[in-house]
Write a protein that holds these residues in place. Structure first.
Motif: not given
Length: 458
Positions: A5-7, A417-419, A426-428
């Motif tokens: 979900s963080f991407l 490509h880009f994200a 991400l850390l969590e």
């Protein structure tokens, strides 16, 4: 595995454009200084044919060449004359040339090269030195990209763009023209050559192409990992890259203050014979530091006192999960966070599938691994599996912007490509590494902003 979900993948792609060409040296077998007697004879046969033309015929032929190629290159007549100057030693048997003859001879020893016809990939990104046109709450950036053309020769080229406050990425329009850097200075050393190359001050950054200029780079300047490096004298933009001569590789360093003048230097020491070195953005304990893979499998932390000599090191990361069983490697320079050093890594798994993961290193002692992702957070989507090298996603560097990481990445060694990635999430998602990973009854997440567990070194 579903996308985390963080991407956030963006609808932005950077594809190779075969219409973009440069003029580069052409001759019987490369550089005039390396011609053997037979090659010099061949070159002089061509010159004899040019000199045999009547003056009006030569003038008409030069005009025809200019009409055919003008508009595709800057200052084409100057390029012709400069090439004739370079060939001077090979033409010792001839007398004086007229200006038209010199320009025409120069044209015969150049050729067009579509430098990104095959691929445009393995990007790295840094904040632009000039933020005057940055969007409100956003950031201007420079993207370095590996371009591949005929003969699978890799060169280094650039793009500029913007990151909006909300993380939307845009790339500026590309110039129709492109130019190889001019060799300004060459210094021989025992371990190779230091060279300085420069571009015209009025050239757009997307015009600039750094093509191989030394023997060690003759088949490619590959995978530059740029980072903004803070020194007492100000900010330097440095990148390690792989120099390839068709048989062997080694790591080299490129440095610039303004993206107009670049110095390229070979690295030395036991660690420099490998690829994938990534420089920390500042000195640690008064020394330069790198993450490097020295054994084709594990990642090491190494230090240097002079930036060019790299020896020894300690292994800090080894393949641990199935997606990285073959090897792991760096995906650019470590990114400094309050919580530690965020290091993006690539892993190679079954059927040589490349994916991207992440680890967190201790800020004071980067040999200590605080946590890592058990699963990659970027892997080839169905639409990203096909290309020159299938099943590969790869990056040479990301950039922090506010609470997110801007991640340009290559798809199957073909296009970019880009994200964007939410840092806190991400850390969590990371888990304590090493002995803590499988400990029963432990909370296996690293709380965002509170990475207090330290791993044992692999």
């Amino acid at each position: 595995m579903s996308q985390p979900s963080f991407l956030n993948r963006q609808t932005l792609y950077l594809h190779p454009d075969p219409s973009r060409v440069v003029v580069r040296r052409f001759g019987p077998a490369g550089e005039p200084r390396d011609f053997n007697p037979a090659e010099k004879a061949k070159a002089n046969h061509i010159v004899n044919r040019v000199l045999s033309l009547a003056p009006e015929v030569a003038a008409n032929l030069l005009a025809e060449v200019l009409e055919n190629f003008n508009g595709r290159h800057r200052n084409l007549l100057e390029r012709f004359e400069a090439r004739a100057d370079e060939m001077e030693d090979a033409f010792a048997a001839h007398g004086a040339f007229t200006k038209v003859q010199r320009q025409l001879v120069g044209a015969y020893f150049l050729h067009e090269y579509s430098f990104e016809a095959a691929a445009l990939f393995n990007p790295s990104i840094i904040a632009h030195p000039d933020q005057s046109d940055a969007p409100a709450g956003g950031l201007r950036f420079i993207l370095s990209v590996r371009a591949v053309g005929e003969g699978h020769i890799s060169s280094l080229t650039f793009r500029s763009g913007s990151i909006a406050a909300g993380g939307e990425v845009s790339v500026d329009p590309t110039s129709r023209l492109a130019t190889i850097a001019t060799l300004h200075n060459r210094m021989a050393r025992l371990d190779g050559e230091d060279v300085e190359v420069v571009f015209a001050a009025d050239s757009d950054i997307s015009e600039r192409v750094i093509f191989p200029v030394t023997a060690s780079q003759s088949n490619g300047i590959e995978d530059a990992r740029f980072v903004a490096f803070e020194e007492d004298e100000g900010t330097f933009y440095r990148a390690t890259y792989t120099a390839y001569d068709g048989r062997s590789i080694r790591s080299e360093l490129i440095e610039t203050r303004d993206f107009l003048s670049f110095r390229l230097s070979p690295l030395r020491g036991s660690a420099a014979v490998n690829k994938g070195m990534a420089l920390f953005p500042r000195k640690l304990g008064g020394r330069y530091a790198m993450i490097s893979r020295q054994d084709n499998e594990n990642l090491h932390l190494i230090y240097s006192d002079d930036l060019l000599t790299w020896n020894g090191g300690v292994a800090i990361l080894k393949p641990q999960y199935p997606w990285e069983f073959v090897q792991i490697g760096t995906c650019g320079s470590p990114i400094e966070l309050d919580e530690g050093w965020l290091l993006l890594i690539h892993g190679v798994g079954a059927v040589r599938k490349y994916t991207i993961g992440a680890v967190l290193l201790d800020k004071a002692d980067p040999s200590k691994v605080l946590g890592r992702l058990r699963q990659p957070f970027v892997q080839p989507e169905p639409s990203e599996r096909e290309g020159y090298v299938p099943n590969v996603v790869y990056t040479c560097g990301a950039l922090r912007h506010g609470d997110m990481i801007v991640l340009p990445y290559a798809v199957s060694d073909t296009f970019c490509h880009f994200a964007t990635v939410k840092v806190a999430a991400l850390l969590e998602a990371m888990q304590p590494d090493g002995a803590f990973t499988n400990a029963p009854g432990k909370d296996k997440r690293l709380p965002a902003g509170q990475p207090t567990l330290e791993s044992e070194k692999p």
